[in-house]
Structure formats: structure tokens, C-alpha cells
Motif scaffolding. Structure first.
Motif, PDB file in Angstrom:
ATOM      1  N   PHE A  63      42.360  45.357  33.972  1.00 38.79           N
ATOM      2  CA  PHE A  63      41.124  46.184  33.697  1.00 38.79           C
ATOM      3  C   PHE A  63      40.497  46.602  34.999  1.00 38.79           C
ATOM      4  N   LEU A  64      40.539  45.771  36.083  1.00 34.77           N
ATOM      5  CA  LEU A  64      39.637  45.874  37.205  1.00 34.77           C
ATOM      6  C   LEU A  64      40.508  46.379  38.491  1.00 34.77           C
ATOM      7  N   TYR A  65      41.662  46.839  38.211  1.00 41.89           N
ATOM      8  CA  TYR A  65      42.231  47.279  39.263  1.00 41.89           C
ATOM      9  C   TYR A  65      41.788  48.522  40.029  1.00 41.89           C
ATOM     10  N   ALA A  95      35.432  46.634  29.549  1.00 40.76           N
ATOM     11  CA  ALA A  95      36.142  45.739  28.884  1.00 40.76           C
ATOM     12  C   ALA A  95      36.200  44.684  29.795  1.00 40.76           C
ATOM     13  N   GLY A  96      36.811  44.937  30.968  1.00 36.25           N
ATOM     14  CA  GLY A  96      37.003  43.675  31.780  1.00 36.25           C
ATOM     15  C   GLY A  96      35.942  42.840  32.020  1.00 36.25           C
ATOM     16  N   ILE A  97      34.671  43.561  32.401  1.00 35.28           N
ATOM     17  CA  ILE A  97      33.517  42.622  32.850  1.00 35.28           C
ATOM     18  C   ILE A  97      32.931  41.605  31.615  1.00 35.28           C
ATOM     19  N   LEU A  98      33.254  42.352  30.447  1.00 38.21           N
ATOM     20  CA  LEU A  98      32.578  41.863  29.271  1.00 38.21           C
ATOM     21  C   LEU A  98      33.346  40.541  28.960  1.00 38.21           C
ATOM     22  N   ILE A  99      34.856  40.781  29.016  1.00 40.47           N
ATOM     23  CA  ILE A  99      35.733  39.681  28.738  1.00 40.47           C
ATOM     24  C   ILE A  99      35.350  38.332  29.644  1.00 40.47           C
ATOM     25  N   LEU A 100      35.083  38.837  31.009  1.00 40.21           N
ATOM     26  CA  LEU A 100      34.866  37.833  32.013  1.00 40.21           C
ATOM     27  C   LEU A 100      33.502  37.139  31.983  1.00 40.21           C
TER      28      LEU A 100
END
Length: 345
Positions: free
Chosen positions: A156-158, A202-207
Motif C-alpha cells: 500500500f505504501l510503495y 488503506a495502508g495507514i489505517l491498517i497500520l
């Protein structure tokens, strides 16, 4: 990529100190008397020390910087063997693994809290924890945290061309580097294309969810442990004191990552969302704080557990002195003298 002398040298200093403090900690554990009240918990402490040195190794091989510009958050590789345009892809994987160590620190603390909970509420199960199957479960639970976190970063954060173009001017101005020459992970929240914004959120919320779940477990299990220690007349005074000492050390160990891992991450992730132009300021606090964790962790345990603290400071507990009172009474009965000896301890 040079940012500032504090950012360049202090993480390396903390890494070196970690390789001094943790071997001393391991020596204290290994040479501890077998009758110690800590018992098999020493195996988890050894696990902690080995992880701390692994964490420091990754930190030294993949030093990172954190930058916030506009509506973007970026964590980038700043030095080391994977730095440079020729190894950007490998460098990005190194950054993902480095970030995964944050989640590993959460995981290993959760393991310690669960152990303390089981030791108080289900003491008969403690022996099963240190069986091969139990240790395997612990390791799998621990390593999953790192794998999940690193995978989220990769998926998600690439860094893509859109993100590189977005931060290009800021990185050229602040660091004198081309954004296409560095490996980084990032999130672009509001000013990018819909696909980039969706995967960033999506990536930040999952982390954030992983971090919140870990901290919530610390609070819930910690509260239950404290309640049990306060209201458990079945435990002897010595056992209660032992549990309190270990829980106090664990509480400080938890306070350290909350302050130097959880808080800096939240500030770095959500600063751009709140319109805070943090720039390179996270490098002076967040990055340095993250690198200090493996060094501060063994210090917290050693100086909060009296047995270890006394050995490090070479303080030998003074033996209790028994007080003897001698009462002598004599009666002259011809040629006989009778003497009585009384001792008080």
C-alpha cells in the motif's frame, strides 16, 4: 543523504550502546542463580535481548529519515549498503523490514503481558509455555507481526512515479537529492490521484489498527494484572513482590515504545492530514527515538529488578545481624556457680 549530525550519529551511537547493554543483560540472565524467583521467565528475557540486538542491526543497515510535505508522509532510506539509485528496489524492501521492526516490538511486549497474565490467572499453564510447541507458537505469533506490517508497507505504501514527482521539489530543496535516487515508502492523502489516495489511506489505517490493538492489549491486560495483584490473598508476600517487580519492569518497557514508537508514528502519519508542515523535524525526535528503543529496553529491566541491579552496581545485600543478649546469674552455693545464656534473633 545527510540531514543533521544528530540524525546521522545518534542512531549509530544508540546501536553501539545496544550491543554493549544487551550482552551484559544476557550475561546477567545466563549466570543468574537457578533458584531465582524469575524462573523460566528468563527465557523470554533472553528472547527480548536477542530481538533488541537484531533491531539495532537492522537500524544500522537501513537508517531511515521521516519527512512530511504538503499532504504526503515519507519514510526514506538515508544511508547504508542499500542506499542509491542502483538499488532502489532492494532499498525499499529494507525500509519495509525496518518499519516492520516497530510491529515486532509491539508483538514481543504483547507476549510478555500474556505471560504475566497466565502466570497470575492460570499458573498451571506456565510450564506448557516453555515446551517446544509453546515456544514455537510464541515465535510464530511474534514473527507474524513483522511480516504483516512489512507486507502492508509493500502493498500500500510503495513509491511510484506520482509520489516521486510530488516530493521531488521538497527533497531537492531540503536534502539536495533527487527523489528518483532514493528508496522510500509514503502516503499521499489528498492531492494525488484517487488510486494513490485510496491505497495510502488503506495502508495507514491498517497500520494504525495494528498499533491501536497492541496498545489496547497493554492497557487491558495491565489493568487485569494490577487488579489480581491487589486482590489475591492466596499469593505469598514473596511471590507478590516478585510479580510486582516484574510487572513494574514490564510497564516501563511498555511506556518506552509508546513514547518512542507509537507516538512518533502517529505524529508522522497524521501530521499532513491535519495540515502540519512537519518537514524534516521528525528526524530530530521520531527517528532518534526509534533507534533508542533497543538500548533503553535492557536498562529498564536491569535497574528495575533488584537482583540484576544489585549485581550491576555490585551491591551485596548486608546480612542480618542477630542480636545476642547474655544474661548471667550467679549464686554462690558452696563452690558452685550456675550460668544461664539467652539469645534473641
Amino acid at each position: 543523504m545527510y540531514i543533521h549530525w544528530t540524525h546521522h550519529y545518534l542512531p549509530k551511537v544508540f546501536g553501539i550502546l545496544s550491543f554493549i547493554a544487551n550482552p551484559i543483560f544476557i550475561y546477567l540472565i545466563v549466570t543468574e542463580h537457578k533458584s531465582s524467583s524469575i524462573g523460566k521467565y528468563r527465557f523470554l528475557l533472553l528472547f527480548f535481548a536477542i530481538f533488541d540486538m537484531t533491531y539495532s542491526t537492522v537500524e544500522l543497515l537501513a537508517p531511515v529519515g521521516i519527512h512530511g510535505t504538503g499532504s504526503a508522509f515519507v519514510v526514506c532510506l538515508t544511508d547504508g549498503p542499500f542506499y542509491g539509485r542502483s538499488s532502489v528496489r532492494i532499498g525499499q524492501i529494507a525500509v519495509s523490514i525496518r518499519c516492520g521492526c516497530i510491529s515486532l516490538s509491539y508483538g514481543i511486549l504483547i507476549i510478555h503481558f500474556i505471560y504475566r497474565y497466565i502466570a497470575l490467572f492460570f499458573p498451571k499453564l506456565v510450564s506448557q509455555i516453555f515446551q517446544p510447541s509453546g515456544m514455537l507458537c510464541i515465535f510464530i505469533f511474534f514473527i507474524i507481526h513483522g511480516i504483516v506490517w512489512s507486507t502492508i508497507c509493500e502493498l500500500f505504501l510503495y513509491a511510484d512515479e506520482e509520489m516521486r514527482d510530488y516530493i521531488k521539489e521538497a527533497f531537492k530543496k531540503d536534502y539536495g537529492v533527487d527523489s528518483y535516487d532514493i528508496a522510500f515508502l509514503g502516503a499521499l492523502y489528498m492531492e494525488g490521484s484517487d488510486s494513490v489516495k485510496r491505497r495510502s489511506w488503506a495502508g495507514i489505517l491498517i497500520l494504525t489498527g495494528i498499533s491501536t490493538y497492541a496498545v489496547s492489549l497493554y492497557i487491558v491486560l495491565g489493568y487485569k494484572i494490577m487488579q489480581k495483584l491487589r486482590n489475591n490473598p492466596a499469593l505469598s508476600v514473596n511471590t507478590q513482590n516478585m510479580h510486582r517487580q516484574l510487572f513494574r519492569a514490564l510497564s516501563v518497557q511498555t511506556f518506552i515504545p509508546i513514547c518512542i514508537s507509537f507516538s512518533p508514528c502517529m505524529v508522522a502519519w497524521y501530521g499532513p492530514v491535519l495540515g502540519l508542515e512537519l518537514g524534516m523535524w521528525n528526524n530530530y525526535l521520531g527517528v532518534i527515538a526509534l533507534s533508542a528503543f533497543p538500548f533503553m529496553d535492557p536498562l529498564a529491566i536491569v535497574f528495575l529488578l533488584p537482583g540484576y541491579r544489585n549485581r550491576v552496581l555490585r551491591i551485596v545485600p548486608k546480612p542480618q545481624i542477630s542480636i545476642a543478649t547474655i544474661v548471667t546469674k550467679s549464686w554462690n552455693r558452696g563452690y558452685t556457680t550456675v550460668t544461664f545464656l539467652q539469645r534473641q534473633h
